[in-house]
Scaffold this motif. Structure first.
Motif, PDB file in Angstrom:
ATOM      1  N   ASP A 169      37.606  19.300  55.453  1.00 32.70           N
ATOM      2  CA  ASP A 169      39.011  18.895  55.485  1.00 32.70           C
ATOM      3  C   ASP A 169      39.792  19.850  54.581  1.00 32.70           C
ATOM      4  OD1 ASP A 169      41.501  17.715  55.300  1.00 32.70           O
ATOM      5  OD2 ASP A 169      40.709  15.677  55.310  1.00 32.70           O
ATOM      6  N   PHE A 170      40.381  20.869  55.174  1.00 32.46           N
ATOM      7  CA  PHE A 170      41.084  21.879  54.386  1.00 32.46           C
ATOM      8  C   PHE A 170      42.407  21.360  53.838  1.00 32.46           C
ATOM      9  CE2 PHE A 170      38.276  24.325  57.156  1.00 32.46           C
ATOM     10  CZ  PHE A 170      37.736  25.246  56.270  1.00 32.46           C
ATOM     11  N   GLU A 171      42.909  20.283  54.391  1.00 32.69           N
ATOM     12  CA  GLU A 171      44.159  19.705  53.908  1.00 32.69           C
ATOM     13  C   GLU A 171      43.919  18.873  52.648  1.00 32.69           C
ATOM     14  OE1 GLU A 171      47.149  20.287  55.035  1.00 32.69           O
ATOM     15  OE2 GLU A 171      46.394  21.638  56.594  1.00 32.69           O
ATOM     16  N   ARG A 172      42.836  18.130  52.632  1.00 32.69           N
ATOM     17  CA  ARG A 172      42.546  17.252  51.492  1.00 32.69           C
ATOM     18  C   ARG A 172      41.844  17.993  50.360  1.00 32.69           C
ATOM     19  NH1 ARG A 172      38.150  13.629  53.104  1.00 32.69           N
ATOM     20  NH2 ARG A 172      36.897  15.338  52.257  1.00 32.69           N
ATOM     21  N   GLY A 186      41.387  28.350  54.825  1.00 30.72           N
ATOM     22  CA  GLY A 186      42.002  27.313  55.638  1.00 30.72           C
ATOM     23  C   GLY A 186      41.225  27.098  56.919  1.00 30.72           C
ATOM     24  N   GLU A 189      39.829  21.506  48.447  1.00 32.10           N
ATOM     25  CA  GLU A 189      40.061  22.912  48.141  1.00 32.10           C
ATOM     26  C   GLU A 189      38.822  23.693  48.570  1.00 32.10           C
ATOM     27  OE1 GLU A 189      42.869  23.894  46.947  1.00 32.10           O
ATOM     28  OE2 GLU A 189      43.737  22.334  45.676  1.00 32.10           O
TER      29      GLU A 189
END
Length: 240
Positions: free
Chosen positions: A82-85, A42, A87
């Motif tokens: 972009d750790f949210e979008r 993350g 993997e």
């Protein structure tokens, strides 16, 4: 699956080598477990990701990014992850060094939302253990659970290790001069992929936390030994 108790015992025993002099540590062999824990990364791991990529040789950076990336460009890549979008996941050694990592980038366009791209890097010291293939297998599982039906790999034609991973997975590879494109058709996600994702993520997280605790424990013990030795030296000096 090994129990958490067994993993804690194994990790603590492995951590004992940290108390040995550096010269003796270098001669200890490495025994690879049949199960390799892979941990999701993350935003809190951004610095570890940057350090991992910066540790790649110039040649490895060239193969990973398709060009000879400078330190500044590597740091920029890590900053823009972009750790949210996407993997991002990897493998840690018992020193909590990120020795292998993968990035599955998902397309943002609605027309290509069922597509993803896979990228991987492994430190030279951790080669030959199949980490690249294991990370690709995890990428496929994660992508299927996200509804992805096509996985792409863009690599230099000379990056034979990356293309071998793709071919072994059944991907079709098209070479166009110095660059190659590989793509793998993914079946829809089923109960097996969803369960394997849950189990693998739990296993990776437990392993990481145990390694972290073990490292803290042996570091504390080493500090205590240094303090104890200092006290003993002080007593000897006072007695002289």
């Amino acid at each position: 699956m090994l129990s958490p108790h067994h993993w804690l015992r194994t990790t603590l025993l492995a951590g004992r080598h940290m108390l040995l002099p550096a010269g003796r540590r270098a001669h200890r062999g490495f025994a690879m477990n049949s199960i390799v824990p892979i941990r999701a990364l993350g935003a809190q791991h951004r610095e570890r990701v940057a350090n991992h990529l910066l540790a790649l040789t110039e040649r490895d950076r060239y193969l990973r990014f398709g060009y000879s990336a400078s330190d500044e460009q590597v740091r920029r890549y890590a900053e823009l992850l972009d750790f949210e979008r996407d993997e991002v996941f990897g493998i840690f050694n018992r020193r909590l060094q990120l020795i292998a990592m993968a990035h599955v980038a998902y397309a943002q366009s609605e027309d290509t939302q069922s597509c993803a791209e896979f990228g991987v890097s492994v430190l030279a010291s951790a080669r030959g253990r199949g980490y690249g293939g294991l990370l690709f297998d995890r990428a496929v599982t994660l992508a299927r659970n996200r509804g992805v039906s096509m996985m792409f790999i863009h690599a230099l034609t000379e990056n034979t290790a990356m293309l071998k991973i793709a071919r072994n997975a059944g991907a079709r590879v098209h070479q166009d001069g110095s660059e190659s494109q590989a793509y793998l058709q993914l079946p829809p996600a089923g109960l097996d992929t969803r369960m394997s994702k849950i189990v693998a993520e739990h296993f990776g997280e437990v392993d990481y936390q145990l390694k972290k605790q073990a490292r803290q424990f042996w570091s504390l013990l080493a500090d205590m030994q240094e303090i104890r030795q200092g006290v003993q030296d002080g007593r000897h000096q006072a007695a002289e």
